[in-house]
Design a protein around this motif. Structure first.
Motif, PDB file in Angstrom:
ATOM      1  N   HIS A 170     -28.072  52.502  15.462  1.00 48.64           N
ATOM      2  CA  HIS A 170     -29.154  52.322  16.435  1.00 48.64           C
ATOM      3  C   HIS A 170     -28.847  51.126  17.338  1.00 48.64           C
ATOM      4  CE1 HIS A 170     -33.450  51.323  17.569  1.00 48.64           C
ATOM      5  NE2 HIS A 170     -33.378  52.597  17.886  1.00 48.64           N
ATOM      6  N   GLN A 171     -28.436  50.019  16.716  1.00 46.25           N
ATOM      7  CA  GLN A 171     -28.104  48.802  17.481  1.00 46.25           C
ATOM      8  C   GLN A 171     -26.899  49.007  18.382  1.00 46.25           C
ATOM      9  OE1 GLN A 171     -27.346  44.985  15.602  1.00 46.25           O
ATOM     10  NE2 GLN A 171     -28.900  45.488  14.086  1.00 46.25           N
ATOM     11  N   ALA A 172     -25.833  49.594  17.816  1.00 43.04           N
ATOM     12  CA  ALA A 172     -24.590  49.751  18.589  1.00 43.04           C
ATOM     13  C   ALA A 172     -24.818  50.696  19.769  1.00 43.04           C
ATOM     14  CB  ALA A 172     -23.480  50.282  17.690  1.00 43.04           C
ATOM     15  N   LEU A 173     -25.545  51.794  19.536  1.00 44.28           N
ATOM     16  CA  LEU A 173     -25.737  52.782  20.599  1.00 44.28           C
ATOM     17  C   LEU A 173     -26.675  52.253  21.684  1.00 44.28           C
ATOM     18  CD1 LEU A 173     -25.915  55.950  18.320  1.00 44.28           C
ATOM     19  CD2 LEU A 173     -24.074  55.338  19.901  1.00 44.28           C
ATOM     20  N   ALA A 174     -27.634  51.402  21.289  1.00 40.94           N
ATOM     21  CA  ALA A 174     -28.561  50.827  22.278  1.00 40.94           C
ATOM     22  C   ALA A 174     -27.782  50.040  23.330  1.00 40.94           C
ATOM     23  CB  ALA A 174     -29.573  49.930  21.584  1.00 40.94           C
ATOM     24  N   ARG A 175     -26.679  49.436  22.929  1.00 47.04           N
ATOM     25  CA  ARG A 175     -25.876  48.646  23.872  1.00 47.04           C
ATOM     26  C   ARG A 175     -25.159  49.542  24.884  1.00 47.04           C
ATOM     27  NH1 ARG A 175     -22.399  44.359  20.866  1.00 47.04           N
ATOM     28  NH2 ARG A 175     -22.328  43.550  22.985  1.00 47.04           N
ATOM     29  N   LEU A 176     -25.132  50.854  24.591  1.00 45.39           N
ATOM     30  CA  LEU A 176     -24.512  51.817  25.506  1.00 45.39           C
ATOM     31  C   LEU A 176     -25.585  52.606  26.258  1.00 45.39           C
ATOM     32  CD1 LEU A 176     -21.963  53.174  22.870  1.00 45.39           C
ATOM     33  CD2 LEU A 176     -21.531  51.419  24.605  1.00 45.39           C
ATOM     34  N   ASP A 177     -26.837  52.119  26.192  1.00 45.91           N
ATOM     35  CA  ASP A 177     -27.985  52.822  26.791  1.00 45.91           C
ATOM     36  C   ASP A 177     -28.186  54.195  26.164  1.00 45.91           C
ATOM     37  OD1 ASP A 177     -28.583  50.716  28.529  1.00 45.91           O
ATOM     38  OD2 ASP A 177     -27.146  51.455  30.017  1.00 45.91           O
ATOM     39  N   LEU A 178     -27.875  54.299  24.867  1.00 49.90           N
ATOM     40  CA  LEU A 178     -28.133  55.544  24.125  1.00 49.90           C
ATOM     41  C   LEU A 178     -29.189  55.228  23.073  1.00 49.90           C
ATOM     42  CD1 LEU A 178     -24.435  56.768  23.631  1.00 49.90           C
ATOM     43  CD2 LEU A 178     -26.148  57.709  25.213  1.00 49.90           C
ATOM     44  N   ASP A 179     -30.332  55.893  23.181  1.00 53.78           N
ATOM     45  CA  ASP A 179     -31.445  55.645  22.265  1.00 53.78           C
ATOM     46  C   ASP A 179     -31.322  56.645  21.102  1.00 53.78           C
ATOM     47  OD1 ASP A 179     -33.810  55.025  21.059  1.00 53.78           O
ATOM     48  OD2 ASP A 179     -35.099  55.525  22.771  1.00 53.78           O
ATOM     49  N   LEU A 180     -31.016  56.121  19.906  1.00 50.85           N
ATOM     50  CA  LEU A 180     -30.871  56.985  18.718  1.00 50.85           C
ATOM     51  C   LEU A 180     -32.277  57.312  18.207  1.00 50.85           C
ATOM     52  CD1 LEU A 180     -29.023  58.337  16.591  1.00 50.85           C
ATOM     53  CD2 LEU A 180     -29.073  56.174  15.322  1.00 50.85           C
ATOM     54  N   VAL A 181     -32.738  58.498  18.533  1.00 53.62           N
ATOM     55  CA  VAL A 181     -34.113  58.923  18.217  1.00 53.62           C
ATOM     56  C   VAL A 181     -34.229  59.302  16.741  1.00 53.62           C
ATOM     57  CG1 VAL A 181     -35.825  60.729  18.709  1.00 53.62           C
ATOM     58  CG2 VAL A 181     -34.582  59.612  20.572  1.00 53.62           C
ATOM     59  N   ASP A 182     -33.290  60.146  16.276  1.00 60.50           N
ATOM     60  CA  ASP A 182     -33.252  60.507  14.848  1.00 60.50           C
ATOM     61  C   ASP A 182     -31.848  60.980  14.497  1.00 60.50           C
ATOM     62  OD1 ASP A 182     -33.137  63.160  15.791  1.00 60.50           O
ATOM     63  OD2 ASP A 182     -35.282  63.482  15.529  1.00 60.50           O
ATOM     64  N   LEU A 183     -31.557  61.080  13.215  1.00 56.21           N
ATOM     65  CA  LEU A 183     -30.247  61.607  12.809  1.00 56.21           C
ATOM     66  C   LEU A 183     -30.309  62.133  11.382  1.00 56.21           C
ATOM     67  CD1 LEU A 183     -27.540  58.849  12.097  1.00 56.21           C
ATOM     68  CD2 LEU A 183     -29.957  58.479  11.863  1.00 56.21           C
ATOM     69  N   LYS A 184     -29.385  63.059  11.099  1.00 59.58           N
ATOM     70  CA  LYS A 184     -29.296  63.664   9.759  1.00 59.58           C
ATOM     71  C   LYS A 184     -27.991  63.209   9.110  1.00 59.58           C
ATOM     72  CE  LYS A 184     -27.239  67.314   9.001  1.00 59.58           C
ATOM     73  NZ  LYS A 184     -25.864  67.633   8.520  1.00 59.58           N
ATOM     74  N   LEU A 185     -28.097  62.691   7.892  1.00 56.51           N
ATOM     75  CA  LEU A 185     -26.913  62.202   7.175  1.00 56.51           C
ATOM     76  C   LEU A 185     -26.702  63.006   5.903  1.00 56.51           C
ATOM     77  CD1 LEU A 185     -27.718  58.374   7.445  1.00 56.51           C
ATOM     78  CD2 LEU A 185     -26.212  59.713   8.930  1.00 56.51           C
ATOM     79  N   GLU A 186     -25.421  63.099   5.496  1.00 53.69           N
ATOM     80  CA  GLU A 186     -25.081  63.701   4.199  1.00 53.69           C
ATOM     81  C   GLU A 186     -24.177  62.730   3.451  1.00 53.69           C
ATOM     82  OE1 GLU A 186     -23.723  67.763   4.213  1.00 53.69           O
ATOM     83  OE2 GLU A 186     -24.905  68.209   5.999  1.00 53.69           O
ATOM     84  N   PHE A 187     -24.352  62.684   2.144  1.00 50.93           N
ATOM     85  CA  PHE A 187     -23.588  61.761   1.312  1.00 50.93           C
ATOM     86  C   PHE A 187     -22.913  62.516   0.173  1.00 50.93           C
ATOM     87  CE2 PHE A 187     -26.822  59.234   3.339  1.00 50.93           C
ATOM     88  CZ  PHE A 187     -26.191  58.035   3.624  1.00 50.93           C
ATOM     89  N   GLY A 188     -21.859  61.868  -0.402  1.00 47.22           N
ATOM     90  CA  GLY A 188     -21.196  62.448  -1.566  1.00 47.22           C
ATOM     91  C   GLY A 188     -20.529  61.351  -2.376  1.00 47.22           C
ATOM     92  N   TRP A 189     -20.058  61.745  -3.564  1.00 52.04           N
ATOM     93  CA  TRP A 189     -19.386  60.805  -4.481  1.00 52.04           C
ATOM     94  C   TRP A 189     -17.888  61.041  -4.406  1.00 52.04           C
ATOM     95  CZ3 TRP A 189     -22.958  57.536  -6.178  1.00 52.04           C
ATOM     96  CH2 TRP A 189     -24.265  57.973  -6.355  1.00 52.04           C
ATOM     97  N   ASP A 190     -17.105  59.937  -4.325  1.00 54.31           N
ATOM     98  CA  ASP A 190     -15.648  60.117  -4.358  1.00 54.31           C
ATOM     99  C   ASP A 190     -15.162  60.106  -5.818  1.00 54.31           C
ATOM    100  OD1 ASP A 190     -15.268  57.497  -5.200  1.00 54.31           O
ATOM    101  OD2 ASP A 190     -14.628  56.752  -3.235  1.00 54.31           O
TER     102      ASP A 190
END
Ligand code: ADP
Ligand code: UDP
Length: 263
Positions: A170-190
Motif C-alpha cells: 500500500h505504501q510503496a504503490l501510493a508513491r506511484l500514485d496507485l491506490d491499493l484498494v484491496d488484494l487477494k493473497l495466498e500462502f503456503g508452507w515450504d
C-alpha cells in the motif's frame, strides 16, 4: 500450449489453473510458473484471450515479490525466466484466499450497506475457502474452525504476514500514485516449514485506482475490473501499472519511511 519455453528444462505439468500453469523442473527445489494470456471472471465462466497480459502480470508480480523479500517478508519467488515465466519454490498450499481491503469495493458493496471507496482503517481482512466448485465461500470463525485448515497459531502468523504484505505494498504503490484498494493473497508452507506468500501479485488479484485520474473517470481502474465491468483497455492499464512499478527501483526511501515499509 507452451509458447515461450524458458531456457531451463521443464518437467511435467503439476497444475493448470485459470490463469497460470505450474511445471516441475529438473531441480525439485524449484518449479516454473507460466502466466497465461487470458482474462477470466465469474469463476472462469467468462474468458477472453488478451495477448501480452501474461508477460505483464509476471513482470509486475516478480517486481512486487522482490520488494516484499527486501522488506523481510518470505515469498515463493526466486527469479524471472522467459517472458511470462518465473521460477518459484513449490509450496504446500493453504486453501485460503486472504483478502485485505483498504477501501470498500467489489463484493463488499454487494453485501454491506457501505459507500464505495470508503477507507477501512484498520484494513478489513476476510478469509475465503479456496474451492472453485463451491465458489470460494466466505468463512466465518466457526466455519474456519470446523474445516481445521490452519492451527490457531498458524492463523495468527498468516494474518500478521498478510497485514504486513498489504501495508508494505500500500505504501510503496501510493508513491506511484496507485491506490491499493484491496488484494487477494495466498500462502503456503515450504519444505522447511516456513510460511511464504505464493501465487501472484498483479492487477488480476488486486484493485488499483489511478491517483492521476479523477474519482469518476472510467480510466481510474487499472485492474481486472476493466474486464469484469466491460470497460476495455485492460492490457493498456496493466502496461501502465508495470511502467510505474519498474520506477520503484529509482525511488529513494522517504526520510520518514519506517525501514522498508513493514509496520
Ligand atoms: P486458480 O487455481 O485459482 O485457477 P491459477 O491459474 O493462478 O489459479 O493457478 C495457480 C495455482 O497454483 C493456484 O491453485 C495456486 O494456489 C497454486 N500455487 C501458486 N503458487 C504456488 C506454489 N509456490 N506452489 C504450489 N502451488 C502454487
Ligand atoms: N480476488 C481474487 N480472486 C478471487 C476473488 C477475489 O483475486 O477469487 C481479488 C479481487 O480481484 C479483489 C479482491 O480480491 O482485488 C476482493 O475481491 P471481492 O471480494 O471484492 O470480489 P469480486 O468483486 O472480485 O467478486
Amino acid at each position: 500450449m507452451i509458447t515461450d519455453t524458458p531456457a531451463r528444462a521443464l518437467g511435467p505439468l503439476l497444475h493448470e489453473g485459470k490463469a497460470k500453469r505450474l511445471y516441475a523442473t529438473a531441480d525439485p527445489q524449484w518449479c516454473a510458473v507460466e502466466f497465461k494470456d487470458v482474462a477470466t471472471a465469474a469463476n472462469g465462466r467468462r474468458q477472453v484471450q488478451l495477448p501480452g497480459k501474461g508477460g505483464l502480470n509476471c513482470r509486475i508480480s516478480g517486481r512486487l515479490f522482490t520488494l516484499l523479500e527486501q522488506a523481510g517478508l518470505p515469498t515463493h519467488f526466486r527469479e524471472p525466466l522467459g517472458d511470462g515465466w518465473m521460477l518459484v519454490r513449490p509450496l504446500r498450499m493453504i486453501p485460503l484466499e486472504v483478502v485485505l481491503r483498504n477501501r470498500a469495493a467489489g463484493s463488499l458493496l454487494r453485501q454491506l450497506p457501505i459507500v464505495a471507496g470508503q477507507p477501512l482503517e484498520p484494513p478489513l481482512l476476510d478469509l475465503y475457502f479456496k474451492d472453485d466448485a463451491l465458489g470460494d465461500p466466505f468463512l466465518s470463525e466457526a466455519r474456519l474452525a470446523t474445516l481445521n485448515i490452519v492451527t490457531p497459531e498458524a492463523r495468527v502468523q498468516l494474518e500478521t504476514m498478510a497485514r504486513q504484505v498489504n501495508s508494505t505494498l500500500h505504501q510503496a504503490l501510493a508513491r506511484l500514485d496507485l491506490d491499493l484498494v484491496d488484494l487477494k493473497l495466498e500462502f503456503g508452507w515450504d519444505a522447511s516449514g516456513q510460511l511464504r506468500l505464493a501465487d501472484e501479485l498483479s492487477p488480476d488479484n488486486c484493485r488499483l485506482w489511478d491517483g492521476r485520474q479523477s474519482p469518476d473517470s472510467p480510466g481510474r481502474s487499472l485492474d481486472k475490473d476493466r474486464f469484469r465491468q466491460g470497460l476495455g483497455g485492460l492490457v493498456a492499464a496493466y502496461k501502465e501499472v508495470n511502467h510505474r512499478i519498474q520506477a520503484l527501483d529509482h525511488l529513494q526511501p522517504r526520510s520518514h519511511d519506517p525501514g522498508q515499509g513493514i509496520q
